[in-house]
Design a protein around this motif. Structure first.
Motif, PDB file in Angstrom:
ATOM      1  N   LEU A 160       0.807  -1.226   0.000  1.00 26.20           N
ATOM      2  CA  LEU A 160       0.000   0.000   0.000  1.00 26.20           C
ATOM      3  C   LEU A 160       0.838   1.273   0.000  1.00 26.20           C
ATOM      4  CD1 LEU A 160      -2.964  -0.983   2.375  1.00 26.20           C
ATOM      5  CD2 LEU A 160      -2.989  -0.746  -0.120  1.00 26.20           C
ATOM      6  N   PRO A 161       1.963   1.336   0.756  1.00 24.80           N
ATOM      7  CA  PRO A 161       2.784   2.543   0.665  1.00 24.80           C
ATOM      8  C   PRO A 161       3.299   2.815  -0.746  1.00 24.80           C
ATOM      9  CG  PRO A 161       3.356   1.318   2.640  1.00 24.80           C
ATOM     10  CD  PRO A 161       2.434   0.445   1.838  1.00 24.80           C
ATOM     11  N   TRP A 162       3.536   1.781  -1.537  1.00 25.04           N
ATOM     12  CA  TRP A 162       3.957   1.988  -2.928  1.00 25.04           C
ATOM     13  C   TRP A 162       2.842   2.654  -3.734  1.00 25.04           C
ATOM     14  CZ3 TRP A 162       6.213  -3.580  -4.006  1.00 25.04           C
ATOM     15  CH2 TRP A 162       7.335  -3.770  -3.183  1.00 25.04           C
ATOM     16  N   VAL A 163       1.615   2.194  -3.511  1.00 26.03           N
ATOM     17  CA  VAL A 163       0.476   2.789  -4.210  1.00 26.03           C
ATOM     18  C   VAL A 163       0.345   4.261  -3.824  1.00 26.03           C
ATOM     19  CG1 VAL A 163      -2.017   2.670  -4.572  1.00 26.03           C
ATOM     20  CG2 VAL A 163      -0.700   0.566  -4.242  1.00 26.03           C
ATOM     21  N   LEU A 164       0.519   4.548  -2.533  1.00 27.12           N
ATOM     22  CA  LEU A 164       0.420   5.926  -2.065  1.00 27.12           C
ATOM     23  C   LEU A 164       1.512   6.796  -2.666  1.00 27.12           C
ATOM     24  CD1 LEU A 164      -0.814   8.078  -0.298  1.00 27.12           C
ATOM     25  CD2 LEU A 164       0.527   7.217   1.631  1.00 27.12           C
ATOM     26  N   SER A 187      12.775   3.398   0.437  1.00 28.44           N
ATOM     27  CA  SER A 187      12.564   2.798   1.755  1.00 28.44           C
ATOM     28  C   SER A 187      12.370   3.865   2.833  1.00 28.44           C
ATOM     29  CB  SER A 187      13.761   1.925   2.123  1.00 28.44           C
ATOM     30  OG  SER A 187      14.962   2.690   2.141  1.00 28.44           O
ATOM     31  N   ARG A 188      12.698   5.107   2.510  1.00 32.88           N
ATOM     32  CA  ARG A 188      12.612   6.201   3.492  1.00 32.88           C
ATOM     33  C   ARG A 188      11.158   6.400   3.939  1.00 32.88           C
ATOM     34  NH1 ARG A 188      12.407  12.053   2.841  1.00 32.88           N
ATOM     35  NH2 ARG A 188      13.392  13.092   4.614  1.00 32.88           N
ATOM     36  N   HIS A 189      10.953   6.341   5.253  1.00 30.52           N
ATOM     37  CA  HIS A 189       9.641   6.552   5.875  1.00 30.52           C
ATOM     38  C   HIS A 189       8.603   5.516   5.443  1.00 30.52           C
ATOM     39  CE1 HIS A 189      10.858  10.204   7.826  1.00 30.52           C
ATOM     40  NE2 HIS A 189      11.126  10.818   6.676  1.00 30.52           N
ATOM     41  N   TYR A 190       9.074   4.363   4.985  1.00 27.76           N
ATOM     42  CA  TYR A 190       8.127   3.317   4.590  1.00 27.76           C
ATOM     43  C   TYR A 190       7.251   2.905   5.784  1.00 27.76           C
ATOM     44  CZ  TYR A 190       6.372  -1.349   3.451  1.00 27.76           C
ATOM     45  OH  TYR A 190       5.556  -2.442   3.264  1.00 27.76           O
ATOM     46  N   GLY A 191       7.864   2.717   6.941  1.00 29.78           N
ATOM     47  CA  GLY A 191       7.116   2.317   8.130  1.00 29.78           C
ATOM     48  C   GLY A 191       6.091   3.357   8.537  1.00 29.78           C
ATOM     49  N   GLY A 192       6.479   4.628   8.427  1.00 24.69           N
ATOM     50  CA  GLY A 192       5.543   5.697   8.772  1.00 24.69           C
ATOM     51  C   GLY A 192       4.345   5.730   7.841  1.00 24.69           C
ATOM     52  N   LEU A 193       4.587   5.539   6.557  1.00 25.19           N
ATOM     53  CA  LEU A 193       3.491   5.514   5.595  1.00 25.19           C
ATOM     54  C   LEU A 193       2.545   4.343   5.864  1.00 25.19           C
ATOM     55  CD1 LEU A 193       5.358   6.322   2.247  1.00 25.19           C
ATOM     56  CD2 LEU A 193       3.793   7.821   3.503  1.00 25.19           C
ATOM     57  N   LEU A 194       3.121   3.166   6.098  1.00 29.09           N
ATOM     58  CA  LEU A 194       2.302   1.990   6.360  1.00 29.09           C
ATOM     59  C   LEU A 194       1.502   2.162   7.646  1.00 29.09           C
ATOM     60  CD1 LEU A 194       1.480  -0.875   5.568  1.00 29.09           C
ATOM     61  CD2 LEU A 194       3.473  -1.721   6.838  1.00 29.09           C
ATOM     62  N   GLY A 195       2.159   2.668   8.689  1.00 36.45           N
ATOM     63  CA  GLY A 195       1.465   2.889   9.950  1.00 36.45           C
ATOM     64  C   GLY A 195       0.346   3.911   9.815  1.00 36.45           C
TER      65      GLY A 195
END
Length: 249
Positions: A160-164, A187-195
């Motif tokens: 989903l973060p890729w789609v965003l 990969s930067r802020h991937y966790g933040g986007l997913l969360g």
């Protein structure tokens, strides 16, 4: 990052222009209803899927095939042309509001024209994304069965973060399709986007769930449900774009 996203989101939803998109969404729905009524959706569906119904005259004697096909063609051409136009107008305004570009109640039509090609680009990406997940999921489920289904579900969520990033690149930063595609794998802020996306899903489920409960508890619950749905149809995409903006700022 989430606090910055919340700040950007809060500033964007305070702009009246973003809520003008609700009017155009309603217009789109009304046009669909008018076209379906004019075409005769029920009759056409019967002529396509069940030409003869028990106890009735065969539709071939009541509906001219050429007219029926023309009606279906008009309906699908409208959806094909107006769908991306609506997405372009809405996401264009949302993206520019998040990017702090001035937008007004008159911005919908210029935005729809300017971002129309980008809406098609997002459609193309969504098609490729779903196709890739379907192929991978089909292979995994065929070989690993239940475990394969679980892995496919996780792959959907984790992508989903890729789609965003793709949508944000097209409508917030106005990157080309290729540039948006290349930068979405950062990969930067991937966790933040997913969360942030998972928090949005949780909030959506809670708000819609409460409004559905109130429908059975009080008559005003129906009104509240539609208000919640309309609010989330604007606030949800803006939250996603705000997360993208915060991640790239």
């Amino acid at each position: 990052m989430l606090s910055e996203g919340l700040r950007v989101w809060s500033a964007a939803i305070k702009k009246g222009a973003v809520w003008s998109t609700l009017i155009w969404s309603i217009v789109f729905i009304l046009l669909m209803i008018v076209i379906l009524a004019a075409v005769g959706a029920g009759t056409l569906a019967s002529s396509i899927y069940h030409p003869t119904l028990p106890g009735t005259t065969p539709l071939a004697t009541t509906v001219q095939p050429g007219r029926a096909l023309a009606g279906v063609g008009i309906m699908y051409l409208f959806i094909l042309a107006a769908g991306p136009f609506l997405v372009a107008g809405m996401y264009g305004i949302f993206g520019q509001a998040v990017a702090a570009v001035p937008v007004t109640w008159r911005s919908f039509w210029p935005s729809a024209a300017r971002f129309y090609g980008r809406a098609w680009g997002l459609y193309l990406f969504a098609f490729l994304w779903i196709l890739a997940l379907s192929i991978v999921g089909g292979v995994l489920i065929a070989t690993l069965h239940v475990i394969g289904g679980v892995i496919t579900g996780l792959a959907f969520v984790l992508s989903l973060p890729w789609v965003l990033r793709m949508a944000g690149g097209l409508f917030v930063d106005r990157l080309s399709w290729g540039e948006s595609f290349r930068q979405m794998f950062q990969s930067r802020h991937y966790g933040g986007l997913l969360g942030g996306l998972l928090l949005a899903v949780l909030a959506y489920a809670v708000l819609v769930g409460l409004s559905l409960v109130l429908i059975h508890a009080a008559a005003i619950g129906i009104i509240l449900y539609f208000v919640v749905v309309l609010f989330l149809s604007v606030a949800g995409p803006i939250w996603g774009f705000a997360l993208y903006r915060a991640a790239n700022s």
